[in-house]
Scaffold this motif. Sequence first.
Motif, PDB file in Angstrom:
ATOM      1  N   PHE A   1     -40.840  79.019  14.162  1.00 11.23           N
ATOM      2  CA  PHE A   1     -39.748  78.044  14.028  1.00 11.23           C
ATOM      3  C   PHE A   1     -38.368  78.711  14.107  1.00 11.23           C
ATOM      4  O   PHE A   1     -37.404  78.121  14.594  1.00 11.23           O
ATOM      5  CB  PHE A   1     -39.924  77.285  12.698  1.00 11.23           C
ATOM      6  N   ASN A   2     -38.283  79.960  13.646  1.00  2.74           N
ATOM      7  CA  ASN A   2     -36.982  80.656  13.649  1.00  2.74           C
ATOM      8  C   ASN A   2     -36.422  80.851  15.061  1.00  2.74           C
ATOM      9  O   ASN A   2     -35.219  80.962  15.247  1.00  2.74           O
ATOM     10  CB  ASN A   2     -37.095  82.011  12.944  1.00  2.74           C
ATOM     11  N   ASP A   3     -37.314  80.900  16.072  1.00  4.20           N
ATOM     12  CA  ASP A   3     -36.850  81.022  17.465  1.00  4.20           C
ATOM     13  C   ASP A   3     -35.993  79.808  17.844  1.00  4.20           C
ATOM     14  O   ASP A   3     -35.136  79.892  18.723  1.00  4.20           O
ATOM     15  CB  ASP A   3     -38.041  81.084  18.434  1.00  4.20           C
ATOM     16  N   ILE A   4     -36.248  78.700  17.193  1.00  2.00           N
ATOM     17  CA  ILE A   4     -35.480  77.470  17.466  1.00  2.00           C
ATOM     18  C   ILE A   4     -34.276  77.387  16.523  1.00  2.00           C
ATOM     19  O   ILE A   4     -33.140  77.178  16.949  1.00  2.00           O
ATOM     20  CB  ILE A   4     -36.403  76.244  17.319  1.00  2.00           C
ATOM     21  N   LEU A   5     -34.554  77.602  15.247  1.00  3.46           N
ATOM     22  CA  LEU A   5     -33.493  77.481  14.239  1.00  3.46           C
ATOM     23  C   LEU A   5     -32.326  78.435  14.532  1.00  3.46           C
ATOM     24  O   LEU A   5     -31.158  78.063  14.372  1.00  3.46           O
ATOM     25  CB  LEU A   5     -34.083  77.773  12.850  1.00  3.46           C
ATOM     26  N   ASN A   6     -32.659  79.633  14.953  1.00  4.43           N
ATOM     27  CA  ASN A   6     -31.605  80.653  15.140  1.00  4.43           C
ATOM     28  C   ASN A   6     -31.047  80.717  16.556  1.00  4.43           C
ATOM     29  O   ASN A   6     -30.277  81.622  16.867  1.00  4.43           O
ATOM     30  CB  ASN A   6     -32.144  82.039  14.747  1.00  4.43           C
ATOM     31  N   ASP A   7     -31.450  79.764  17.394  1.00  2.00           N
ATOM     32  CA  ASP A   7     -30.943  79.777  18.772  1.00  2.00           C
ATOM     33  C   ASP A   7     -29.690  78.893  18.858  1.00  2.00           C
ATOM     34  O   ASP A   7     -29.780  77.663  18.817  1.00  2.00           O
ATOM     35  CB  ASP A   7     -32.034  79.253  19.722  1.00  2.00           C
TER      36      ASP A   7
ATOM     37  N   ALA B   1     -33.764  72.067   7.603  1.00  2.45           N
ATOM     38  CA  ALA B   1     -33.203  73.359   8.032  1.00  2.45           C
ATOM     39  C   ALA B   1     -32.351  73.172   9.296  1.00  2.45           C
ATOM     40  O   ALA B   1     -31.269  73.756   9.407  1.00  2.45           O
ATOM     41  CB  ALA B   1     -34.335  74.356   8.283  1.00  2.45           C
ATOM     42  N   CYS B   2     -32.825  72.346  10.229  1.00  2.00           N
ATOM     43  CA  CYS B   2     -32.071  72.126  11.476  1.00  2.00           C
ATOM     44  C   CYS B   2     -30.740  71.430  11.182  1.00  2.00           C
ATOM     45  O   CYS B   2     -29.693  71.824  11.710  1.00  2.00           O
ATOM     46  CB  CYS B   2     -32.884  71.295  12.464  1.00  2.00           C
ATOM     47  N   LEU B   3     -30.770  70.395  10.342  1.00  2.00           N
ATOM     48  CA  LEU B   3     -29.532  69.664  10.020  1.00  2.00           C
ATOM     49  C   LEU B   3     -28.546  70.606   9.330  1.00  2.00           C
ATOM     50  O   LEU B   3     -27.345  70.607   9.640  1.00  2.00           O
ATOM     51  CB  LEU B   3     -29.838  68.446   9.130  1.00  2.00           C
ATOM     52  N   GLN B   4     -29.057  71.410   8.409  1.00  2.00           N
ATOM     53  CA  GLN B   4     -28.174  72.359   7.695  1.00  2.00           C
ATOM     54  C   GLN B   4     -27.591  73.406   8.645  1.00  2.00           C
ATOM     55  O   GLN B   4     -26.504  73.915   8.428  1.00  2.00           O
ATOM     56  CB  GLN B   4     -28.946  73.047   6.563  1.00  2.00           C
TER      57      GLN B   4
ATOM     58  N   GLU C   1     -27.952  78.043  21.256  1.00  2.00           N
ATOM     59  CA  GLU C   1     -27.876  77.191  22.453  1.00  2.00           C
ATOM     60  C   GLU C   1     -28.624  75.871  22.273  1.00  2.00           C
ATOM     61  O   GLU C   1     -28.455  74.936  23.047  1.00  2.00           O
ATOM     62  CB  GLU C   1     -28.468  77.935  23.655  1.00  2.00           C
ATOM     63  N   ILE C   2     -29.480  75.815  21.239  1.00  2.00           N
ATOM     64  CA  ILE C   2     -30.234  74.566  21.007  1.00  2.00           C
ATOM     65  C   ILE C   2     -29.429  73.698  20.039  1.00  2.00           C
ATOM     66  O   ILE C   2     -29.227  74.065  18.876  1.00  2.00           O
ATOM     67  CB  ILE C   2     -31.643  74.864  20.444  1.00  2.00           C
ATOM     68  N   SER C   3     -28.960  72.546  20.539  1.00  2.00           N
ATOM     69  CA  SER C   3     -28.125  71.689  19.683  1.00  2.00           C
ATOM     70  C   SER C   3     -28.870  70.453  19.192  1.00  2.00           C
ATOM     71  O   SER C   3     -28.432  69.791  18.257  1.00  2.00           O
ATOM     72  CB  SER C   3     -26.865  71.270  20.440  1.00  2.00           C
ATOM     73  N   ILE C   4     -29.995  70.118  19.830  1.00  2.00           N
ATOM     74  CA  ILE C   4     -30.762  68.924  19.422  1.00  2.00           C
ATOM     75  C   ILE C   4     -32.237  69.302  19.284  1.00  2.00           C
ATOM     76  O   ILE C   4     -32.797  69.962  20.160  1.00  2.00           O
ATOM     77  CB  ILE C   4     -30.629  67.793  20.465  1.00  2.00           C
ATOM     78  N   VAL C   5     -32.826  68.851  18.176  1.00  2.00           N
ATOM     79  CA  VAL C   5     -34.243  69.138  17.935  1.00  2.00           C
ATOM     80  C   VAL C   5     -34.984  67.809  17.819  1.00  2.00           C
ATOM     81  O   VAL C   5     -34.552  66.911  17.085  1.00  2.00           O
ATOM     82  CB  VAL C   5     -34.402  69.973  16.643  1.00  2.00           C
TER      83      VAL C   5
END
Length: 403
Positions: free
Chosen positions: A59-65, A87-90, A67-71
Amino acid sequence: MINVAILGFGVVGSGAAEVLADNRHVIEKNLGKAVAVKRILDLRDFPNSPFGSLVTHDFNDILNDPEISIVAEMMGGSHPAYDFTKACLQAGKSVVTSNKEVVANFGAELLELAAKNGVRYLFEASVGGGIPIIRPMVNDLASNEIISVNGILNGTTNYILTKMLDEGASYADVLKDAQDKGYAERNPAADVEGLDAARKIVILAALSFGKLLDPGKIHCEGITKITAEDASVAKALGCSVKLIGHTELVDGRVLAMVSPRLIPCSNPLAGVSDVFNGILVDANMLGECMFYGKGAGKLPTASAVVADIIDIVAHMGQDRVRAPKFEVAGDADYADFSAYKCRTMLAFEDVAENYDKLEKLFGVTAKFSHGRLVIVTDEMTEAEVDQKIAESGLAVLSRIRFL
Ligand code: HSE
């Protein structure tokens, strides 16, 4: 280019990737920008999927990227879906979801968290699959007070009821068919026992009345006790039987409930069959308004998920976008179910001596129908019906409320 991540590459998650890829031209034309899937989180690998190379197990590959603004969360279940969403909203990423369990259990908190972090939390696909219902309720019905909502909110049970009652198919065969088509929940008990519809009606109740009820605390009956005899009696009464989520205010408090209902054929919900959902909203200025479409399935549900992504992209940089707003209901917000009033069909054993007893107690004529003694009560409260049944001393074979 807007980069999106997908959490959960199951039926709906893979559908969302497909909609984004296959309708790329439509989306780009509407937005003037391209939207692409950058990462997909799943426990499994998908070597044969065209999206297989995007899969990560971390999941951290997404959370810490950055360039990813929408999940897009389509994992199902409360955990870790809720934790990842938080975590994503925060982290300043907007989240869209089809996960009604998370919205029904944590929606108020997640909306607040999104607002606090200047991002959005959208859940069009959580109710009614592909049918637009959340956005119309938040935006298009904003000038109305909502009086009631009645909805066929679960595609699986509507599919089962249609095939069993109209076509005489067996329960086991139809359930298997619904599972194969990707309509049913991982544990179909949530469909047939009514919990999935309960989650959806509490979301609609929250949008209608501002209070998010606990789906575990509302009256909830599924379809497992509905029999072929019930279907025959329903037909004789000019009705069909549907699993209905209902919400209204009773004595100023919020009532939400799920139960099978007898729907007179003149009601548009009576004609909603197969996997289709129908949601009838009664609003004080507009009057009745019906939303109809496919309530489950891969691409219909994914189309609503992608609509939320498009909405977020279209409003990026604007800080006054309308958002749903509701709070967790306190004990005092729950209506007393025993005060809910409707007409009810009651079926008893076909014994002549019961006839007079029932007529005296309920003040209506009992009828022999399909091997049962059937009465339709006047409009009365749940408490009154319970009391009269207790007074009769008779075993009730079937109790189905009218809509
Ligand atoms: N199991 C759900 C249904 C999926 O049958 O409606 C869509 O929420």
